[in-house]
Scaffold this motif. Structure first.
Motif, PDB file in Angstrom:
ATOM      1  N   GLU A 262     139.681 -10.205-118.680  1.00  0.00           N
ATOM      2  CA  GLU A 262     140.427 -10.420-119.923  1.00  0.00           C
ATOM      3  C   GLU A 262     141.545  -9.387-120.071  1.00  0.00           C
ATOM      4  O   GLU A 262     142.659  -9.719-120.484  1.00  0.00           O
ATOM      5  N   LYS A 265     144.214 -10.291-117.558  1.00  0.00           N
ATOM      6  CA  LYS A 265     144.986 -11.442-118.044  1.00  0.00           C
ATOM      7  C   LYS A 265     145.992 -11.006-119.106  1.00  0.00           C
ATOM      8  O   LYS A 265     147.148 -11.452-119.108  1.00  0.00           O
ATOM      9  N   TYR A 310     142.194 -16.923-113.845  1.00  0.00           N
ATOM     10  CA  TYR A 310     141.723 -18.220-114.347  1.00  0.00           C
ATOM     11  C   TYR A 310     140.660 -18.824-113.429  1.00  0.00           C
ATOM     12  O   TYR A 310     139.739 -19.505-113.892  1.00  0.00           O
ATOM     13  N   GLN A 311     140.794 -18.579-112.127  1.00  0.00           N
ATOM     14  CA  GLN A 311     139.767 -19.050-111.183  1.00  0.00           C
ATOM     15  C   GLN A 311     138.415 -18.414-111.522  1.00  0.00           C
ATOM     16  O   GLN A 311     137.381 -19.079-111.540  1.00  0.00           O
ATOM     17  N   THR A 313     137.494 -17.149-114.401  1.00  0.00           N
ATOM     18  CA  THR A 313     137.014 -17.460-115.755  1.00  0.00           C
ATOM     19  C   THR A 313     136.783 -18.955-115.954  1.00  0.00           C
ATOM     20  O   THR A 313     136.457 -19.393-117.063  1.00  0.00           O
ATOM     21  N   GLY A 314     136.978 -19.728-114.872  1.00  0.00           N
ATOM     22  CA  GLY A 314     136.687 -21.156-114.933  1.00  0.00           C
ATOM     23  C   GLY A 314     137.729 -21.997-115.640  1.00  0.00           C
ATOM     24  O   GLY A 314     137.464 -23.153-115.985  1.00  0.00           O
ATOM     25  N   GLU A 315     138.928 -21.464-115.838  1.00  0.00           N
ATOM     26  CA  GLU A 315     140.001 -22.223-116.508  1.00  0.00           C
ATOM     27  C   GLU A 315     140.875 -22.874-115.437  1.00  0.00           C
ATOM     28  O   GLU A 315     141.979 -22.430-115.142  1.00  0.00           O
ATOM     29  N   HIS A 316     140.375 -23.944-114.866  1.00  0.00           N
ATOM     30  CA  HIS A 316     140.967 -24.495-113.656  1.00  0.00           C
ATOM     31  C   HIS A 316     142.321 -25.158-113.877  1.00  0.00           C
ATOM     32  O   HIS A 316     143.184 -25.125-112.990  1.00  0.00           O
ATOM     33  N   LYS A 318     144.647 -24.234-116.043  1.00  0.00           N
ATOM     34  CA  LYS A 318     145.605 -23.133-116.127  1.00  0.00           C
ATOM     35  C   LYS A 318     145.775 -22.460-114.765  1.00  0.00           C
ATOM     36  O   LYS A 318     146.860 -21.986-114.430  1.00  0.00           O
ATOM     37  N   ARG A 319     144.697 -22.417-114.005  1.00  0.00           N
ATOM     38  CA  ARG A 319     144.739 -21.799-112.676  1.00  0.00           C
ATOM     39  C   ARG A 319     145.773 -22.474-111.786  1.00  0.00           C
ATOM     40  O   ARG A 319     146.644 -21.810-111.205  1.00  0.00           O
TER      41      ARG A 319
END
Length: 371
Positions: A262, A265, A310-311, A313-316, A318-319
């Motif tokens: 975080e 980011k 993002y990878q 944190t699972g935010e694919h 946005k990744r």
């Protein structure tokens, strides 16, 4: 009146004026309301006042060693290096073991990119610091330099010339460091001198950044963060430095769990918001301009690393967008971002993303090859 003042006090006054040189939006006209042309020049520097004091000191005691130190400092500030050297030679002819003269001669050689000579004089300065000439014992005498600063310059020699010098038995040779082990050894020497400088209560943004980058190169990410968190104002002025901070946060859990994604980011997004605004104003990238290279390379790296966050944190969604943005900014420079390409290609396999670990070389020098 001035010639009647004791030499140490006159020199001290000249040094005081020299220390009041205009910097950014700070100068004696704004800060103190000084407007007389007898005291300041058109650049709001106290050059007329400095020269009046130094000429009075020269009239009073032409062989006073610190007179020549102040003249040297004056010419250094004016970037008149030949004149600086001339006055330093006068001071050293009068007092060969005078700390300030040896230190400034080392600075002179550092400025002229002669690291071996710079090292020799800076080391001599430290060796003689404890046994100064008698005139320095006067109650009004004020030293212009300090050993912490000397240590910083010694560190800088090993930092900025890390691939061009070798240390042997306490001496320095002007020889190419031709492998990574020797280069890292030079960084370790730099780290030692920077630590000495900090222990002597000498600090500067350059020292903090360089020290942090050495920690970063050694994988000591928490130590790097501790150094870089001193640099808030510099991150505002040079947002590309936020890439270093973001990377250190990303890696801060190395060996003991995940990093602080975080925080990483946050740094990448702050960097992107500032630099993307500037990039949008540029229609054609000119690779001959350092500012363009810095802008687009940093954005490409930051977007790749944001994609890596993002990878993790699972935010694919946005990744993938971040990786494509990284590729796009690289292509604007007619280059390829291989990190982003590889990350994008294997993003659906839950593979560990590859971080672009390249960070600015120093506060004022973006890449090693721009030295």
């Amino acid at each position: 009146m001035l010639p009647e003042i004791p030499s140490p006090l006159l020199s001290k006054l000249a040094g005081y004026y020299l220390d009041k040189r205009a910097k950014g939006d700070s100068n004696v006209r704004i800060d103190y309301g000084v407007t007389s042309p007898r005291l300041i020049d058109n650049n709001d520097n106290l050059d007329p006042a400095i020269m009046e004091v130094l000429h009075a000191l020269n009239e009073r005691e032409p062989d006073y060693p610190q007179l020549h130190i102040q003249f040297a400092r004056y010419h250094h500030a004016k970037q008149s290096l030949l004149e600086m050297e001339r006055y330093l030679d006068k001071a050293l002819a009068l007092e060969p073991k005078y700390f300030s003269a040896l230190h400034l001669k080392g600075e002179y050689y550092y400025q002229t990119k002669e690291p071996v000579k710079a090292y020799k004089h800076l080391k001599e300065a430290l060796e003689n610091f404890g046994s100064q000439p008698e005139f320095t014992q006067d109650e009004f005498y004020r030293e212009t330099e300090n050993p912490g600063k000397t240590n910083m310059y010694l560190g800088n020699i090993f930092y900025y010339f890390f691939d061009k010098v070798k240390s042997r038995e306490g001496a320095l040779d002007d020889e190419i460091a031709d492998n990574e082990i020797e280069k890292m050894e030079n960084y370790s020497f730099a780290q030692k001198f920077y630590t000495n400088a900090l222990n002597l209560n000498f600090t500067s943004p350059e020292l903090y950044y360089n020290m942090g980058r050495i920690n970063y190169l050694k994988g000591e990410y928490t130590l790097a963060l501790n150094m870089w968190l001193h640099l808030y104002d510099d991150f505002v002025k040079s947002p590309e430095l936020m890439l270093a901070l973001g990377n250190a946060f990303y890696n801060s859990g190395s060996g003991s769990g995940p990093g602080n994604y975080e925080a990483a980011k946050g740094e990448y997004l702050k960097l992107i918001s500032v630099m993307e605004y500037e990039a949008d104003k540029i229609r054609t990238v000119d690779l001959s301009k350092v500012s363009h290279v810095k802008l687009f390379q940093t954005l490409s790296s930051a977007y790749n690393n944001l994609g890596a966050v993002y990878q993790n944190t699972g935010e694919h969604g946005k990744r993938d967008l971040a990786y494509w943005k990284a590729i796009d900014y690289a292509q604007k420079m007619n280059q390829e971002n291989e990190y982003a390409r590889v990350n994008l290609a294997r993003s659906n396999r839950d593979a560990e993303p590859i971080l672009d670990k390249t960070i600015p070389f120093s506060i004022d020098i973006y890449r090693e090859d721009m030295r």
